[in-house]
Design a protein around this motif. Structure first.
Motif, PDB file in Angstrom:
ATOM      1  N   GLY A  56     -49.565 -29.629 -62.198  1.00  0.00           N
ATOM      2  CA  GLY A  56     -48.684 -28.513 -61.900  1.00  0.00           C
ATOM      3  C   GLY A  56     -48.143 -27.823 -63.128  1.00  0.00           C
ATOM      4  O   GLY A  56     -47.204 -27.025 -63.037  1.00  0.00           O
ATOM      5  N   LEU A  57     -48.744 -28.096 -64.269  1.00  0.00           N
ATOM      6  CA  LEU A  57     -48.338 -27.476 -65.524  1.00  0.00           C
ATOM      7  C   LEU A  57     -49.313 -26.358 -65.889  1.00  0.00           C
ATOM      8  O   LEU A  57     -50.466 -26.355 -65.450  1.00  0.00           O
ATOM      9  CB  LEU A  57     -48.324 -28.508 -66.646  1.00  0.00           C
ATOM     10  CG  LEU A  57     -47.264 -29.609 -66.554  1.00  0.00           C
ATOM     11  CD1 LEU A  57     -47.574 -30.712 -67.556  1.00  0.00           C
ATOM     12  CD2 LEU A  57     -45.876 -29.047 -66.792  1.00  0.00           C
ATOM     13  N   PRO A  58     -48.880 -25.399 -66.694  1.00  0.00           N
ATOM     14  CA  PRO A  58     -49.824 -24.374 -67.172  1.00  0.00           C
ATOM     15  C   PRO A  58     -50.796 -24.991 -68.180  1.00  0.00           C
ATOM     16  O   PRO A  58     -50.468 -25.982 -68.841  1.00  0.00           O
ATOM     17  CB  PRO A  58     -48.910 -23.339 -67.846  1.00  0.00           C
ATOM     18  CG  PRO A  58     -47.718 -24.121 -68.275  1.00  0.00           C
ATOM     19  CD  PRO A  58     -47.503 -25.164 -67.213  1.00  0.00           C
ATOM     20  N   PRO A  59     -51.984 -24.447 -68.326  1.00  0.00           N
ATOM     21  CA  PRO A  59     -52.949 -24.987 -69.293  1.00  0.00           C
ATOM     22  C   PRO A  59     -52.425 -25.007 -70.722  1.00  0.00           C
ATOM     23  O   PRO A  59     -52.901 -25.793 -71.541  1.00  0.00           O
ATOM     24  CB  PRO A  59     -54.147 -24.035 -69.164  1.00  0.00           C
ATOM     25  CG  PRO A  59     -54.040 -23.483 -67.789  1.00  0.00           C
ATOM     26  CD  PRO A  59     -52.563 -23.340 -67.535  1.00  0.00           C
ATOM     27  N   SER A  60     -51.447 -24.149 -71.028  1.00  0.00           N
ATOM     28  CA  SER A  60     -50.915 -24.079 -72.386  1.00  0.00           C
ATOM     29  C   SER A  60     -49.896 -25.169 -72.680  1.00  0.00           C
ATOM     30  O   SER A  60     -49.466 -25.316 -73.821  1.00  0.00           O
ATOM     31  CB  SER A  60     -50.261 -22.709 -72.615  1.00  0.00           C
ATOM     32  OG  SER A  60     -49.223 -22.503 -71.672  1.00  0.00           O
ATOM     33  N   GLY A  66     -51.616 -15.993 -73.576  1.00  0.00           N
ATOM     34  CA  GLY A  66     -50.340 -16.613 -73.306  1.00  0.00           C
ATOM     35  C   GLY A  66     -50.411 -17.568 -72.145  1.00  0.00           C
ATOM     36  O   GLY A  66     -51.360 -17.552 -71.350  1.00  0.00           O
ATOM     37  N   GLY A  67     -49.398 -18.443 -72.038  1.00  0.00           N
ATOM     38  CA  GLY A  67     -49.393 -19.442 -70.997  1.00  0.00           C
ATOM     39  C   GLY A  67     -48.778 -18.913 -69.724  1.00  0.00           C
ATOM     40  O   GLY A  67     -49.424 -18.334 -68.873  1.00  0.00           O
ATOM     41  N   GLY A  68     -47.470 -19.053 -69.595  1.00  0.00           N
ATOM     42  CA  GLY A  68     -46.796 -18.608 -68.381  1.00  0.00           C
ATOM     43  C   GLY A  68     -46.745 -19.694 -67.351  1.00  0.00           C
ATOM     44  O   GLY A  68     -47.425 -20.705 -67.436  1.00  0.00           O
ATOM     45  N   ALA A  69     -45.931 -19.513 -66.349  1.00  0.00           N
ATOM     46  CA  ALA A  69     -45.771 -20.511 -65.314  1.00  0.00           C
ATOM     47  C   ALA A  69     -47.017 -20.561 -64.452  1.00  0.00           C
ATOM     48  O   ALA A  69     -47.741 -19.590 -64.301  1.00  0.00           O
ATOM     49  CB  ALA A  69     -44.569 -20.169 -64.455  1.00  0.00           C
TER      50      ALA A  69
END
Length: 225
Positions: free
Chosen positions: A150-154, A221-224
């Motif tokens: 449930g985390l962003p790839p970043s 960029g990452g982001g939610a």
């Protein structure tokens, strides 16, 4: 790691014209075994295959590209293996099973795959290419870990999963290449990734906010999630 390879036992002399990727791979690997990778040229491969340089480049962009085979196709198969895992299966168990299955070969193909991986891991002129290829492989693991956690790839945790699973797989391959020819690759991969998984599983899952806005490996960029 490099996906399913190509087998073949025909001698180079008297061979009909090679008109497929698999036939060129087999022939080139025979030449690499006899002359060495750096000493074998594209002209050598094309000449032995009874084709011109232009025809060779219809199949492979370079001699380096030939060593990896159908790498994009292998990556797609890896994605499909991960996508097909049961969502109820623990993340590292799913990753371990997919990597082991991805690196499973028919007995007659094992000697050729051993030669392929010996080239990839030990020939200095292939290392820059390997870095780029393994970044693509690692991103597949990272994205899978991101989805499961449930985390962003970043975020840190998916990236850590990508790097550690790749490191475990390379360690297993290095051990396999140094071991007796009848050593089971699947068992080594299973053990290496299981031990890696124990370390990741014992760690607290990072806060969702950690690293959310850092750029990923593609520079985006990452982001939610």
């Amino acid at each position: 790691m490099a996906g399913r390879g190509s087998g073949g036992r025909q001698a180079v002399m008297g061979r009909p014209k090679a008109t497929s990727r698999a036939a060129l791979e087999r022939l080139a690997f025979e030449l690499f075994a006899r002359k060495g990778f750096d000493e074998t040229t594209v002209d050598d491969i094309a000449g032995a295959a009874g084709i011109g340089r232009r025809t060779f480049f219809r199949y492979f962009q370079s001699k380096n590209d030939l060593v990896w085979g159908d790498f994009e196709g292998h990556l797609q198969r890896f994605r499909e293996l991960l996508a097909g895992t049961d969502p109820r299966t623990p993340m590292m168990t799913a990753l371990r099973g997919a990597v082991v299955e991805f690196n499973r070969f028919d007995p007659e193909d094992v000697p050729w795959h051993r030669q392929r991986m010996r080239l990839i891991l030990r020939v200095p002129t292939l290392q820059a290419d390997a870095t780029l290829r393994y970044a693509s492989w690692r991103r597949i693991v990272r994205d899978f870990a991101a989805e499961r956690s449930g985390l962003p790839p970043s975020a840190m945790f998916p990236r850590l999963a990508g790097y550690t699973v790749l490191a475990a797989a390379i360690a297993a391959y290095e051990h396999w290449l140094a071991a007796e020819p009848d050593t089971e690759l699947s068992a080594l991969l299973d053990e290496a990734i299981r031990r890696t998984g124990e370390g990741l599983a014992s760690a607290d899952l990072p806060d969702h906010r950690v690293g959310d806005e850092l750029p990923d490996e593609d520079g985006r960029g990452g982001g939610a999630p």
